[in-house]
Write a protein that holds these residues in place. Sequence first.
Motif, PDB file in Angstrom:
ATOM      1  N   LEU A 158     -70.605 -14.466 -25.864  1.00  0.00           N
ATOM      2  CA  LEU A 158     -71.122 -15.620 -25.218  1.00  0.00           C
ATOM      3  C   LEU A 158     -70.278 -16.884 -24.914  1.00  0.00           C
ATOM      4  O   LEU A 158     -70.031 -17.575 -23.928  1.00  0.00           O
ATOM      5  CB  LEU A 158     -72.128 -16.009 -26.047  1.00  0.00           C
ATOM      6  CG  LEU A 158     -73.395 -15.145 -25.803  1.00  0.00           C
ATOM      7  CD1 LEU A 158     -74.833 -15.494 -26.973  1.00  0.00           C
ATOM      8  CD2 LEU A 158     -74.273 -14.457 -24.452  1.00  0.00           C
ATOM      9  N   CYS A 159     -69.526 -17.192 -26.036  1.00  0.00           N
ATOM     10  CA  CYS A 159     -68.791 -18.100 -26.112  1.00  0.00           C
ATOM     11  C   CYS A 159     -67.763 -17.641 -25.604  1.00  0.00           C
ATOM     12  O   CYS A 159     -67.175 -18.975 -24.431  1.00  0.00           O
ATOM     13  CB  CYS A 159     -68.064 -18.118 -27.573  1.00  0.00           C
ATOM     14  SG  CYS A 159     -69.473 -18.650 -29.077  1.00  0.00           S
ATOM     15  N   GLN A 160     -67.201 -16.637 -25.129  1.00  0.00           N
ATOM     16  CA  GLN A 160     -66.751 -16.589 -24.076  1.00  0.00           C
ATOM     17  C   GLN A 160     -66.487 -16.443 -22.451  1.00  0.00           C
ATOM     18  O   GLN A 160     -65.951 -17.428 -21.719  1.00  0.00           O
ATOM     19  CB  GLN A 160     -65.192 -15.379 -24.687  1.00  0.00           C
ATOM     20  CG  GLN A 160     -64.639 -14.962 -25.098  1.00  0.00           C
ATOM     21  CD  GLN A 160     -63.803 -12.959 -26.000  1.00  0.00           C
ATOM     22  OE1 GLN A 160     -64.349 -12.863 -25.550  1.00  0.00           O
ATOM     23  NE2 GLN A 160     -62.607 -13.357 -26.241  1.00  0.00           N
ATOM     24  N   ALA A 161     -67.483 -16.211 -22.602  1.00  0.00           N
ATOM     25  CA  ALA A 161     -67.964 -15.792 -21.557  1.00  0.00           C
ATOM     26  C   ALA A 161     -68.528 -17.864 -20.857  1.00  0.00           C
ATOM     27  O   ALA A 161     -67.946 -18.422 -19.310  1.00  0.00           O
ATOM     28  CB  ALA A 161     -69.242 -15.867 -20.958  1.00  0.00           C
ATOM     29  N   PHE A 162     -69.126 -18.692 -22.032  1.00  0.00           N
ATOM     30  CA  PHE A 162     -68.870 -19.877 -21.665  1.00  0.00           C
ATOM     31  C   PHE A 162     -67.868 -20.634 -21.186  1.00  0.00           C
ATOM     32  O   PHE A 162     -67.803 -21.974 -20.392  1.00  0.00           O
ATOM     33  CB  PHE A 162     -69.166 -20.851 -23.461  1.00  0.00           C
ATOM     34  CG  PHE A 162     -69.297 -21.900 -22.616  1.00  0.00           C
ATOM     35  CD1 PHE A 162     -71.147 -22.555 -22.415  1.00  0.00           C
ATOM     36  CD2 PHE A 162     -68.865 -23.221 -22.647  1.00  0.00           C
ATOM     37  CE1 PHE A 162     -71.227 -23.751 -21.668  1.00  0.00           C
ATOM     38  CE2 PHE A 162     -68.997 -24.895 -22.794  1.00  0.00           C
ATOM     39  CZ  PHE A 162     -70.298 -24.768 -22.241  1.00  0.00           C
ATOM     40  N   VAL A 163     -66.819 -19.977 -21.453  1.00  0.00           N
ATOM     41  CA  VAL A 163     -65.425 -20.723 -22.548  1.00  0.00           C
ATOM     42  C   VAL A 163     -65.002 -20.487 -20.189  1.00  0.00           C
ATOM     43  O   VAL A 163     -63.925 -21.454 -19.470  1.00  0.00           O
ATOM     44  CB  VAL A 163     -63.740 -20.486 -22.774  1.00  0.00           C
ATOM     45  CG1 VAL A 163     -62.813 -20.246 -21.953  1.00  0.00           C
ATOM     46  CG2 VAL A 163     -64.899 -20.967 -24.377  1.00  0.00           C
ATOM     47  N   GLN A 164     -65.275 -19.409 -19.690  1.00  0.00           N
ATOM     48  CA  GLN A 164     -65.125 -19.024 -18.236  1.00  0.00           C
ATOM     49  C   GLN A 164     -65.237 -19.858 -16.923  1.00  0.00           C
ATOM     50  O   GLN A 164     -65.164 -20.040 -16.255  1.00  0.00           O
ATOM     51  CB  GLN A 164     -65.433 -17.252 -17.720  1.00  0.00           C
ATOM     52  CG  GLN A 164     -64.558 -16.896 -18.332  1.00  0.00           C
ATOM     53  CD  GLN A 164     -62.823 -16.829 -18.525  1.00  0.00           C
ATOM     54  OE1 GLN A 164     -62.245 -17.146 -17.216  1.00  0.00           O
ATOM     55  NE2 GLN A 164     -62.037 -17.110 -19.381  1.00  0.00           N
ATOM     56  N   ARG A 165     -66.592 -20.301 -17.153  1.00  0.00           N
ATOM     57  CA  ARG A 165     -67.664 -21.199 -17.009  1.00  0.00           C
ATOM     58  C   ARG A 165     -68.891 -21.970 -17.874  1.00  0.00           C
ATOM     59  O   ARG A 165     -69.977 -21.688 -17.867  1.00  0.00           O
ATOM     60  CB  ARG A 165     -68.724 -20.063 -15.756  1.00  0.00           C
ATOM     61  CG  ARG A 165     -69.730 -20.267 -14.828  1.00  0.00           C
ATOM     62  CD  ARG A 165     -70.178 -19.797 -13.565  1.00  0.00           C
ATOM     63  NE  ARG A 165     -70.710 -20.247 -12.604  1.00  0.00           N
ATOM     64  CZ  ARG A 165     -70.553 -20.527 -11.376  1.00  0.00           C
ATOM     65  NH1 ARG A 165     -69.062 -20.196 -11.589  1.00  0.00           N
ATOM     66  NH2 ARG A 165     -70.737 -21.366 -10.560  1.00  0.00           N
ATOM     67  N   PRO A 166     -68.311 -23.115 -17.583  1.00  0.00           N
ATOM     68  CA  PRO A 166     -69.071 -24.178 -19.049  1.00  0.00           C
ATOM     69  C   PRO A 166     -70.010 -24.432 -18.172  1.00  0.00           C
ATOM     70  O   PRO A 166     -70.398 -24.778 -16.789  1.00  0.00           O
ATOM     71  CB  PRO A 166     -68.193 -25.429 -18.923  1.00  0.00           C
ATOM     72  CG  PRO A 166     -66.541 -24.634 -18.640  1.00  0.00           C
ATOM     73  CD  PRO A 166     -66.985 -23.494 -17.148  1.00  0.00           C
ATOM     74  N   ASP A 167     -70.968 -24.876 -18.706  1.00  0.00           N
ATOM     75  CA  ASP A 167     -72.109 -24.900 -18.894  1.00  0.00           C
ATOM     76  C   ASP A 167     -73.026 -25.939 -19.633  1.00  0.00           C
ATOM     77  O   ASP A 167     -73.659 -25.677 -20.360  1.00  0.00           O
ATOM     78  CB  ASP A 167     -73.436 -24.038 -18.123  1.00  0.00           C
ATOM     79  CG  ASP A 167     -74.317 -24.514 -17.356  1.00  0.00           C
ATOM     80  OD1 ASP A 167     -74.832 -26.121 -17.388  1.00  0.00           O
ATOM     81  OD2 ASP A 167     -75.859 -23.343 -16.901  1.00  0.00           O
ATOM     82  N   ALA A 168     -72.938 -27.824 -19.118  1.00  0.00           N
ATOM     83  CA  ALA A 168     -73.923 -28.388 -19.520  1.00  0.00           C
ATOM     84  C   ALA A 168     -74.898 -28.336 -20.322  1.00  0.00           C
ATOM     85  O   ALA A 168     -75.684 -29.097 -21.405  1.00  0.00           O
ATOM     86  CB  ALA A 168     -73.098 -29.795 -19.488  1.00  0.00           C
ATOM     87  N   HIS A 169     -75.499 -27.487 -19.906  1.00  0.00           N
ATOM     88  CA  HIS A 169     -77.724 -27.868 -19.812  1.00  0.00           C
ATOM     89  C   HIS A 169     -77.605 -26.003 -20.411  1.00  0.00           C
ATOM     90  O   HIS A 169     -78.764 -25.954 -20.574  1.00  0.00           O
ATOM     91  CB  HIS A 169     -78.074 -27.420 -18.372  1.00  0.00           C
ATOM     92  CG  HIS A 169     -77.888 -28.443 -17.286  1.00  0.00           C
ATOM     93  ND1 HIS A 169     -78.416 -29.776 -18.134  1.00  0.00           N
ATOM     94  CD2 HIS A 169     -77.672 -29.060 -16.443  1.00  0.00           C
ATOM     95  CE1 HIS A 169     -78.678 -30.913 -17.429  1.00  0.00           C
ATOM     96  NE2 HIS A 169     -77.671 -30.557 -15.936  1.00  0.00           N
ATOM     97  N   GLN A 170     -76.617 -25.175 -20.762  1.00  0.00           N
ATOM     98  CA  GLN A 170     -77.037 -24.054 -21.204  1.00  0.00           C
ATOM     99  C   GLN A 170     -77.380 -24.825 -22.597  1.00  0.00           C
ATOM    100  O   GLN A 170     -77.285 -25.566 -23.170  1.00  0.00           O
ATOM    101  CB  GLN A 170     -75.543 -23.148 -22.015  1.00  0.00           C
ATOM    102  CG  GLN A 170     -75.419 -22.608 -20.540  1.00  0.00           C
ATOM    103  CD  GLN A 170     -74.570 -20.829 -20.858  1.00  0.00           C
ATOM    104  OE1 GLN A 170     -74.753 -21.218 -22.234  1.00  0.00           O
ATOM    105  NE2 GLN A 170     -73.722 -20.752 -20.054  1.00  0.00           N
ATOM    106  N   SER A 171     -78.701 -24.096 -23.802  1.00  0.00           N
ATOM    107  CA  SER A 171     -79.204 -24.275 -24.770  1.00  0.00           C
ATOM    108  C   SER A 171     -78.631 -23.587 -25.613  1.00  0.00           C
ATOM    109  O   SER A 171     -78.691 -22.046 -25.324  1.00  0.00           O
ATOM    110  CB  SER A 171     -81.034 -24.885 -24.551  1.00  0.00           C
ATOM    111  OG  SER A 171     -81.096 -23.431 -24.317  1.00  0.00           O
TER     112      SER A 171
END
Length: 255
Positions: A158-171
């Motif tokens: 999950l962290c690696q996916a976020f690094v590839q596509r950041p989304d400030a609204h993810q909770s």
Amino acid sequence: MRNISIDLLDATPRPVVAIGTDYAYGQWLPRHTHRRAQLLYGATGVMQVSTHDGNWVVPPQRAVWIPAGVAHEVLMLGVSTRSLYIEPSAIDLGQRCQVISVSPLMRHLLMEAVEMALEYAENSRDAALVDLLLHELALSTHLPLHIPLPLDARLLALCQAFVQRPDAHQSPQQWADQLHVSLRTFNRLFRQQTGLSFSQWRQRACVVLALARLVAGEPVTSIALDFGYDSPAAFSTMFRRLLGQPPSVWLEGAK
């Protein structure tokens, strides 16, 4: 010394070996280790450093401390470096990489160091320069430009996916649902694995990932919207909260 591998100089009988290297834009250094610790300073451009436990973005005029024996890889984005390869017994800044500020004095010392004779004479000006460099390094300020990565495989994905596509609204609730655990369990696991709360990690990741794009000249507005912020002002407020300065002031200091 310029544009020469430390492997050829590692046995030099001095506590510090200084090397300047120029890299092509996008040049990638595959994962490797050094017997000596390394202070890697970028006079120009941006460096992205990765190890098994995280990612670091190093803006211009900053440096990254890489402990002896730590496997790392580096992506160079238009970088001219000045590196100090330091015997582990000479100074200890800890066993993890960290981005550090570089004072004007240290910057000038680094530029001078690469012009020194390889086996500089003891009790000489060059020896005094090295001593002063080590003193400045010991006093340097650490910057929060590290994205810690967890060891837990599911959370790491999950962290690696976020690094590839950041989304400030993810909770945190969304991530907890994907892991099929309660929110309380997720929050406890996330802090155990990264040392940060989810919201702290998310903000840290957004700032670190934005830096390379900012230095490359991308406008704050496009980065803020790409990362899911409601406005450039909201992104700038978060950026200032973490780094103490808005993006415009930070970038001016990086020139």
